[in-house]
Design a protein around this motif. Structure first.
Motif, PDB file in Angstrom:
ATOM      1  N   ALA A  52     -20.272  54.177  12.792  1.00 17.93           N
ATOM      2  CA  ALA A  52     -21.324  53.841  11.829  1.00 17.93           C
ATOM      3  C   ALA A  52     -20.784  52.932  10.733  1.00 17.93           C
ATOM      4  O   ALA A  52     -21.420  51.942  10.353  1.00 17.93           O
ATOM      5  CB  ALA A  52     -21.902  55.118  11.217  1.00 17.93           C
ATOM      6  N   LEU A  53     -19.608  53.253  10.210  1.00 19.79           N
ATOM      7  CA  LEU A  53     -19.009  52.448   9.150  1.00 19.79           C
ATOM      8  C   LEU A  53     -18.684  51.035   9.647  1.00 19.79           C
ATOM      9  O   LEU A  53     -18.880  50.048   8.923  1.00 19.79           O
ATOM     10  CB  LEU A  53     -17.746  53.129   8.618  1.00 19.79           C
ATOM     11  N   VAL A  54     -18.210  50.948  10.885  1.00 19.67           N
ATOM     12  CA  VAL A  54     -17.900  49.628  11.459  1.00 19.67           C
ATOM     13  C   VAL A  54     -19.169  48.804  11.611  1.00 19.67           C
ATOM     14  O   VAL A  54     -19.226  47.633  11.211  1.00 19.67           O
ATOM     15  CB  VAL A  54     -17.189  49.787  12.823  1.00 19.67           C
ATOM     16  N   ALA A  55     -20.210  49.408  12.189  1.00 20.70           N
ATOM     17  CA  ALA A  55     -21.459  48.678  12.417  1.00 20.70           C
ATOM     18  C   ALA A  55     -22.074  48.208  11.105  1.00 20.70           C
ATOM     19  O   ALA A  55     -22.403  47.023  10.944  1.00 20.70           O
ATOM     20  CB  ALA A  55     -22.448  49.564  13.183  1.00 20.70           C
ATOM     21  N   ILE A  56     -22.231  49.117  10.158  1.00 28.04           N
ATOM     22  CA  ILE A  56     -22.851  48.765   8.877  1.00 28.04           C
ATOM     23  C   ILE A  56     -21.988  47.758   8.121  1.00 28.04           C
ATOM     24  O   ILE A  56     -22.495  46.797   7.524  1.00 28.04           O
ATOM     25  CB  ILE A  56     -23.084  50.029   8.029  1.00 28.04           C
ATOM     26  N   GLY A  57     -20.676  47.959   8.147  1.00 28.18           N
ATOM     27  CA  GLY A  57     -19.779  47.062   7.431  1.00 28.18           C
ATOM     28  C   GLY A  57     -19.803  45.645   7.986  1.00 28.18           C
ATOM     29  O   GLY A  57     -19.867  44.670   7.224  1.00 28.18           O
ATOM     30  N   LEU A  58     -19.764  45.507   9.297  1.00 28.60           N
ATOM     31  CA  LEU A  58     -19.769  44.174   9.910  1.00 28.60           C
ATOM     32  C   LEU A  58     -21.104  43.464   9.693  1.00 28.60           C
ATOM     33  O   LEU A  58     -21.143  42.257   9.435  1.00 28.60           O
ATOM     34  CB  LEU A  58     -19.457  44.277  11.398  1.00 28.60           C
ATOM     35  N   ILE A  59     -22.204  44.214   9.782  1.00 31.66           N
ATOM     36  CA  ILE A  59     -23.527  43.610   9.559  1.00 31.66           C
ATOM     37  C   ILE A  59     -23.663  43.160   8.109  1.00 31.66           C
ATOM     38  O   ILE A  59     -24.138  42.044   7.828  1.00 31.66           O
ATOM     39  CB  ILE A  59     -24.641  44.614   9.931  1.00 31.66           C
ATOM     40  N   ALA A  60     -23.243  44.014   7.173  1.00 23.12           N
ATOM     41  CA  ALA A  60     -23.324  43.658   5.751  1.00 23.12           C
ATOM     42  C   ALA A  60     -22.447  42.450   5.436  1.00 23.12           C
ATOM     43  O   ALA A  60     -22.843  41.553   4.678  1.00 23.12           O
ATOM     44  CB  ALA A  60     -22.918  44.852   4.894  1.00 23.12           C
ATOM     45  N   ALA A  61     -21.252  42.411   6.010  1.00 21.98           N
ATOM     46  CA  ALA A  61     -20.347  41.288   5.771  1.00 21.98           C
ATOM     47  C   ALA A  61     -20.938  39.989   6.330  1.00 21.98           C
ATOM     48  O   ALA A  61     -20.845  38.932   5.689  1.00 21.98           O
ATOM     49  CB  ALA A  61     -18.985  41.566   6.404  1.00 21.98           C
ATOM     50  N   THR A  62     -21.558  40.077   7.487  1.00 24.62           N
ATOM     51  CA  THR A  62     -22.164  38.895   8.093  1.00 24.62           C
ATOM     52  C   THR A  62     -23.331  38.392   7.248  1.00 24.62           C
ATOM     53  O   THR A  62     -23.491  37.186   7.043  1.00 24.62           O
ATOM     54  CB  THR A  62     -22.645  39.207   9.514  1.00 24.62           C
ATOM     55  N   PHE A  63     -24.154  39.323   6.764  1.00 23.60           N
ATOM     56  CA  PHE A  63     -25.273  38.930   5.892  1.00 23.60           C
ATOM     57  C   PHE A  63     -24.758  38.263   4.619  1.00 23.60           C
ATOM     58  O   PHE A  63     -25.321  37.259   4.159  1.00 23.60           O
ATOM     59  CB  PHE A  63     -26.120  40.151   5.547  1.00 23.60           C
ATOM     60  N   ALA A  64     -23.674  38.805   4.063  1.00 20.10           N
ATOM     61  CA  ALA A  64     -23.102  38.230   2.838  1.00 20.10           C
ATOM     62  C   ALA A  64     -22.569  36.821   3.093  1.00 20.10           C
ATOM     63  O   ALA A  64     -22.768  35.908   2.285  1.00 20.10           O
ATOM     64  CB  ALA A  64     -21.986  39.136   2.320  1.00 20.10           C
ATOM     65  N   ILE A  65     -21.898  36.627   4.225  1.00 22.04           N
ATOM     66  CA  ILE A  65     -21.387  35.297   4.570  1.00 22.04           C
ATOM     67  C   ILE A  65     -22.544  34.322   4.768  1.00 22.04           C
ATOM     68  O   ILE A  65     -22.497  33.177   4.300  1.00 22.04           O
ATOM     69  CB  ILE A  65     -20.520  35.376   5.842  1.00 22.04           C
TER      70      ILE A  65
END
Length: 304
Positions: A52-65
């Motif tokens: 869950a942390l990996v999925a949410i973290g990668l999605i949030a990071a991608t949105f931020a980029i």
């Protein structure tokens, strides 16, 4: 207005070139990031939490980029649109499956393995054609309609974040022994992200079928409503059911994924032999639905 122009330029580039083979591709980077996290964290205890942390973290990071690019370098937004659309490449791959199958069954199996996750080594010629057309329908949603939908809703950051969601699901969102816990959140997030786009895809496919009589459209809507809900996925069944109804054929059935048998329900009842003409008709439907969605997205971006 900038995103609207980026949409049109990026879409035309995809029509002309498809996925670039020799250029760096963000989806490849997404895949490497997911694989890095999975290899190091998908072990021991608390796998579901770590996933869950990996999925949410990668999605949030991608949105931020994506947000940073949209603010600082909006002139390259068309490149992101180009990379996020996969309509042309998918159609090329499906055509190649049918051409390879005309040469030999083994070539057909090898070619279809490029676009499906199931074990293709024992597929019959009919099963190879079915797999290709199922993928064509499902990935019209994942590779075209859904990215455009999220572009209309959340702009360039939303479109880019959706591709991360979809890549996560395609890599770890399986109910196998290895991924059932770690990929649980990735699969559920993908289900939510595709809920509206999948149904919108089915609607656009029906409208693109060339059938003008209301009674025929009604029968297709009924078919999709009946069979779309039977699929193991809450979303994939709708575009697959739309294409099965348009072609009057049968999709689904049991398949092997990563050595495990998954008994998928059938979509449709007419187990007839599929042909190259069916593929050509499916491609026309896909292209028409894609054009309709590009127009809708452009209107949303322009007026909103």
């Amino acid at each position: 207005m900038t995103n609207c122009i980026a949409l049109l330029i990026g879409w035309v580039l995809d029509l002309l070139f498809g996925d670039p083979q020799r250029l760096p591709h963000p989806i490849v980077w997404f895949g490497k990031a997911i694989a890095f996290c999975e290899h190091r964290l998908n072990k021991g205890i608390h796998r579901k939490l770590k996933g869950a942390l990996v999925a949410i973290g990668l999605i949030a990071a991608t949105f931020a980029i994506g947000t940073m690019i949209n603010w600082q370098l909006p002139i390259i937004n068309f490149v992101i649109v180009f990379y996020c659309l996969a309509g042309t490449t998918l159609i090329r791959e499906v055509r190649q499956v049918f051409l390879a199958l005309d040469r030999s069954l083994e070539e057909g199996r090898t070619q279809v393995a490029r676009i499906v996750g199931r074990d293709t080594s024992e597929l019959s010629a009919q099963e190879v054609r079915t797999a290709a057309l199922e993928t064509l329908a499902e990935n019209l949603s994942d590779g075209v309609i859904a990215p455009l939908f999220w572009l209309a809703v959340l702009g360039i950051p939303g479109m880019l974040a959706y591709k991360m969601v979809n890549t996560l699901d395609s890599m770890i969102g399986y109910k196998t022994e290895r991924y059932k816990d770690f990929g649980c959140w990735a699969a559920h997030i993908d289900d939510v992200a595709n809920y509206i786009p999948a149904r919108l895809t089915a609607l656009l496919m029906i409208l693109s079928s060339g059938r003008k009589l209301f009674t025929i459209h009604y029968s297709l809507f009924t078919f999709v409503w009946r069979y779309g809900r039977k699929h193991a996925s809450p979303n994939s069944g709708y575009p697959e059911a739309a294409l099965a109804g348009i072609l009057d054929c049968r999709f689904g059935g049991p398949h092997y994924y990563f050595g495990e048998l998954f008994d998928k329900p059938y979509i449709g009842e007419n187990d007839r032999e599929l042909t190259t003409e069916d593929m050509k008709k499916a491609v026309r439907v896909n292209r028409t639905a894609e054009v309709m969605m590009v127009v809708l997205t452009a209107l949303c971006l322009w007026f909103i």
